[in-house]
Write a protein that holds these residues in place. Structure first.
Motif, PDB file in Angstrom:
ATOM      1  N   PRO A  39       0.900  -1.238  -0.121  1.00 55.92           N
ATOM      2  CA  PRO A  39       0.129   0.002  -0.068  1.00 55.92           C
ATOM      3  C   PRO A  39       1.148   1.215   0.018  1.00 55.92           C
ATOM      4  O   PRO A  39       2.223   1.241   0.402  1.00 55.92           O
ATOM      5  CB  PRO A  39      -0.754  -0.149   1.212  1.00 55.92           C
ATOM      6  CG  PRO A  39       0.018  -0.894   2.104  1.00 55.92           C
ATOM      7  CD  PRO A  39       0.661  -1.881   1.254  1.00 55.92           C
ATOM      8  N   GLU A  40       0.260   2.190  -0.529  1.00 52.05           N
ATOM      9  CA  GLU A  40       1.074   3.498  -0.715  1.00 52.05           C
ATOM     10  C   GLU A  40       0.883   4.014   0.886  1.00 52.05           C
ATOM     11  O   GLU A  40      -0.177   3.631   1.454  1.00 52.05           O
ATOM     12  CB  GLU A  40       0.501   4.471  -1.644  1.00 52.05           C
ATOM     13  CG  GLU A  40       0.849   4.309  -2.977  1.00 52.05           C
ATOM     14  CD  GLU A  40       0.543   5.356  -4.085  1.00 52.05           C
ATOM     15  OE1 GLU A  40      -0.433   6.117  -3.605  1.00 52.05           O
ATOM     16  OE2 GLU A  40       0.761   5.533  -5.006  1.00 52.05           O
ATOM     17  N   THR A  55      -9.521  11.589  -3.353  1.00 57.63           N
ATOM     18  CA  THR A  55      -8.716  10.432  -3.050  1.00 57.63           C
ATOM     19  C   THR A  55      -7.227  11.053  -2.937  1.00 57.63           C
ATOM     20  O   THR A  55      -6.427  10.565  -2.429  1.00 57.63           O
ATOM     21  CB  THR A  55      -8.589   9.286  -3.696  1.00 57.63           C
ATOM     22  OG1 THR A  55      -8.261   9.428  -5.185  1.00 57.63           O
ATOM     23  CG2 THR A  55     -10.250   8.580  -3.655  1.00 57.63           C
ATOM     24  N   VAL A  57      -5.210  10.558  -5.581  1.00 62.91           N
ATOM     25  CA  VAL A  57      -4.920   9.527  -6.460  1.00 62.91           C
ATOM     26  C   VAL A  57      -4.938  10.108  -7.802  1.00 62.91           C
ATOM     27  O   VAL A  57      -6.284   9.988  -8.248  1.00 62.91           O
ATOM     28  CB  VAL A  57      -5.316   8.016  -6.159  1.00 62.91           C
ATOM     29  CG1 VAL A  57      -5.187   6.952  -7.322  1.00 62.91           C
ATOM     30  CG2 VAL A  57      -5.289   7.537  -4.958  1.00 62.91           C
ATOM     31  N   VAL A  59      -4.816   9.031 -11.783  1.00 56.97           N
ATOM     32  CA  VAL A  59      -4.813   7.489 -12.648  1.00 56.97           C
ATOM     33  C   VAL A  59      -4.383   7.944 -14.092  1.00 56.97           C
ATOM     34  O   VAL A  59      -4.713   9.131 -14.424  1.00 56.97           O
ATOM     35  CB  VAL A  59      -5.970   6.804 -12.654  1.00 56.97           C
ATOM     36  CG1 VAL A  59      -5.983   6.141 -11.163  1.00 56.97           C
ATOM     37  CG2 VAL A  59      -7.118   7.621 -12.896  1.00 56.97           C
ATOM     38  N   VAL A  65      -6.136  -0.120 -11.341  1.00 59.72           N
ATOM     39  CA  VAL A  65      -5.774   0.531 -10.076  1.00 59.72           C
ATOM     40  C   VAL A  65      -6.340  -0.524  -8.939  1.00 59.72           C
ATOM     41  O   VAL A  65      -7.449  -0.612  -9.054  1.00 59.72           O
ATOM     42  CB  VAL A  65      -6.161   1.957  -9.720  1.00 59.72           C
ATOM     43  CG1 VAL A  65      -5.932   2.507  -8.198  1.00 59.72           C
ATOM     44  CG2 VAL A  65      -5.538   2.899 -10.985  1.00 59.72           C
ATOM     45  N   HIS A  66      -5.565  -1.100  -8.106  1.00 64.09           N
ATOM     46  CA  HIS A  66      -5.905  -1.866  -6.787  1.00 64.09           C
ATOM     47  C   HIS A  66      -6.106  -0.749  -5.570  1.00 64.09           C
ATOM     48  O   HIS A  66      -5.063  -0.164  -5.375  1.00 64.09           O
ATOM     49  CB  HIS A  66      -5.140  -2.968  -6.469  1.00 64.09           C
ATOM     50  CG  HIS A  66      -4.854  -3.792  -7.693  1.00 64.09           C
ATOM     51  ND1 HIS A  66      -5.756  -4.931  -7.630  1.00 64.09           N
ATOM     52  CD2 HIS A  66      -3.984  -3.714  -8.868  1.00 64.09           C
ATOM     53  CE1 HIS A  66      -5.490  -5.545  -8.959  1.00 64.09           C
ATOM     54  NE2 HIS A  66      -4.472  -4.825  -9.642  1.00 64.09           N
ATOM     55  N   PHE A  67      -7.160  -1.051  -4.869  1.00 64.81           N
ATOM     56  CA  PHE A  67      -7.428  -0.389  -3.671  1.00 64.81           C
ATOM     57  C   PHE A  67      -7.638  -1.335  -2.569  1.00 64.81           C
ATOM     58  O   PHE A  67      -8.116  -2.360  -2.678  1.00 64.81           O
ATOM     59  CB  PHE A  67      -8.580   0.577  -3.559  1.00 64.81           C
ATOM     60  CG  PHE A  67      -8.684   1.676  -4.590  1.00 64.81           C
ATOM     61  CD1 PHE A  67      -7.778   2.997  -4.399  1.00 64.81           C
ATOM     62  CD2 PHE A  67      -9.306   1.924  -5.951  1.00 64.81           C
ATOM     63  CE1 PHE A  67      -7.619   3.858  -5.258  1.00 64.81           C
ATOM     64  CE2 PHE A  67      -9.118   2.904  -6.677  1.00 64.81           C
ATOM     65  CZ  PHE A  67      -8.263   3.950  -6.469  1.00 64.81           C
ATOM     66  N   PRO A 125      -9.541  -4.713  -9.919  1.00 65.49           N
ATOM     67  CA  PRO A 125      -8.973  -3.414  -9.989  1.00 65.49           C
ATOM     68  C   PRO A 125     -10.254  -2.412 -10.557  1.00 65.49           C
ATOM     69  O   PRO A 125     -10.896  -2.834 -11.518  1.00 65.49           O
ATOM     70  CB  PRO A 125      -7.808  -3.595 -10.916  1.00 65.49           C
ATOM     71  CG  PRO A 125      -7.854  -4.533 -11.731  1.00 65.49           C
ATOM     72  CD  PRO A 125      -8.671  -5.566 -11.183  1.00 65.49           C
ATOM     73  N   GLU A 155      -6.794   2.890   0.451  1.00 67.02           N
ATOM     74  CA  GLU A 155      -5.171   2.985   0.339  1.00 67.02           C
ATOM     75  C   GLU A 155      -5.216   2.380  -1.377  1.00 67.02           C
ATOM     76  O   GLU A 155      -5.659   1.447  -1.457  1.00 67.02           O
ATOM     77  CB  GLU A 155      -4.566   2.235   1.161  1.00 67.02           C
ATOM     78  CG  GLU A 155      -4.415   2.598   2.575  1.00 67.02           C
ATOM     79  CD  GLU A 155      -3.719   1.780   3.227  1.00 67.02           C
ATOM     80  OE1 GLU A 155      -2.587   1.952   3.732  1.00 67.02           O
ATOM     81  OE2 GLU A 155      -4.274   0.542   3.559  1.00 67.02           O
ATOM     82  N   ARG A 156      -4.460   3.202  -2.161  1.00 65.62           N
ATOM     83  CA  ARG A 156      -3.841   2.445  -3.285  1.00 65.62           C
ATOM     84  C   ARG A 156      -2.948   1.631  -3.222  1.00 65.62           C
ATOM     85  O   ARG A 156      -1.800   1.811  -2.544  1.00 65.62           O
ATOM     86  CB  ARG A 156      -3.328   3.593  -4.253  1.00 65.62           C
ATOM     87  CG  ARG A 156      -2.866   3.137  -5.723  1.00 65.62           C
ATOM     88  CD  ARG A 156      -2.649   4.207  -6.721  1.00 65.62           C
ATOM     89  NE  ARG A 156      -2.271   3.970  -7.804  1.00 65.62           N
ATOM     90  CZ  ARG A 156      -2.174   4.675  -8.773  1.00 65.62           C
ATOM     91  NH1 ARG A 156      -1.914   5.990  -8.648  1.00 65.62           N
ATOM     92  NH2 ARG A 156      -2.035   4.056  -9.971  1.00 65.62           N
TER      93      ARG A 156
END
Length: 161
Positions: A39-40, A55, A57, A59, A65-67, A125, A155-156
């Motif tokens: 996670p970031e 967010t 984030v 893209v 993109v996974h969260f 994703p 969280e990304r």
């Protein structure tokens, strides 16, 4: 320039970084392993009462993109996770939800507050169709956000594959 030996490298670390590293070792925290999603740092708080949650984030169109999502939120007295909930009693007005194809209070991700949206899923994703900033919201009726409460943390996750 850092040397490859552990002692020389440790001696050159900033005191705060050294303290954090020693605390992690002392706590027995596992080291990151290769091939696992990471996670970031931090994460965005998605408030149930907000119609748009930034967010932080950004893209790129077509890039998955996974969260990772945690927390609980409430639609009046109805508890929900990011997957939302089903309520047959509300079926006659379900088409009025902001995203009619998703459950009540499902977490919805959009790019740049547009109609390029999709429910956030744990098993796949989010794949944006356009580039920009991701905003999220609880899937509810537009005028009914005042009875919402709670929050999710999003969280990304960076997939190292």
């Amino acid at each position: 320039m850092l040397m490859k030996t552990g002692l020389a490298t440790t001696a050159r670390l900033a005191p705060a970084a050294l303290a954090v590293g020693l605390a992690l070792v002392a706590s027995g925290a596992p080291a990151a392993t290769q091939g696992q999603p990471v996670p970031e740092c931090g994460g965005a708080v998605i408030c149930a009462r907000e119609r748009w949650n930034d967010t932080g984030v950004d893209v790129t169109a077509g890039e998955p993109v996974h969260f990772r999502i945690s927390g609980t939120w409430y639609d009046a007295g109805e508890e929900a996770t990011f997957e939302g909930y089903a309520k047959p009693l509300f079926a006659p007005v379900a088409w009025l939800r902001r995203y009619p194809g998703a459950r009540w209070f499902a977490l919805i991700a959009c790019v740049e507050r547009t109609r390029h949206c999709a429910p956030v899923r744990a098993d796949r994703p989010f794949v944006p169709v356009t580039s920009g900033r991701v905003y999220m919201y609880a899937n509810d009726l537009w005028p009914m956000y005042s009875n919402n409460r709670g929050q999710l943390t999003v969280e990304r996750v960076i997939d190292p594959r």
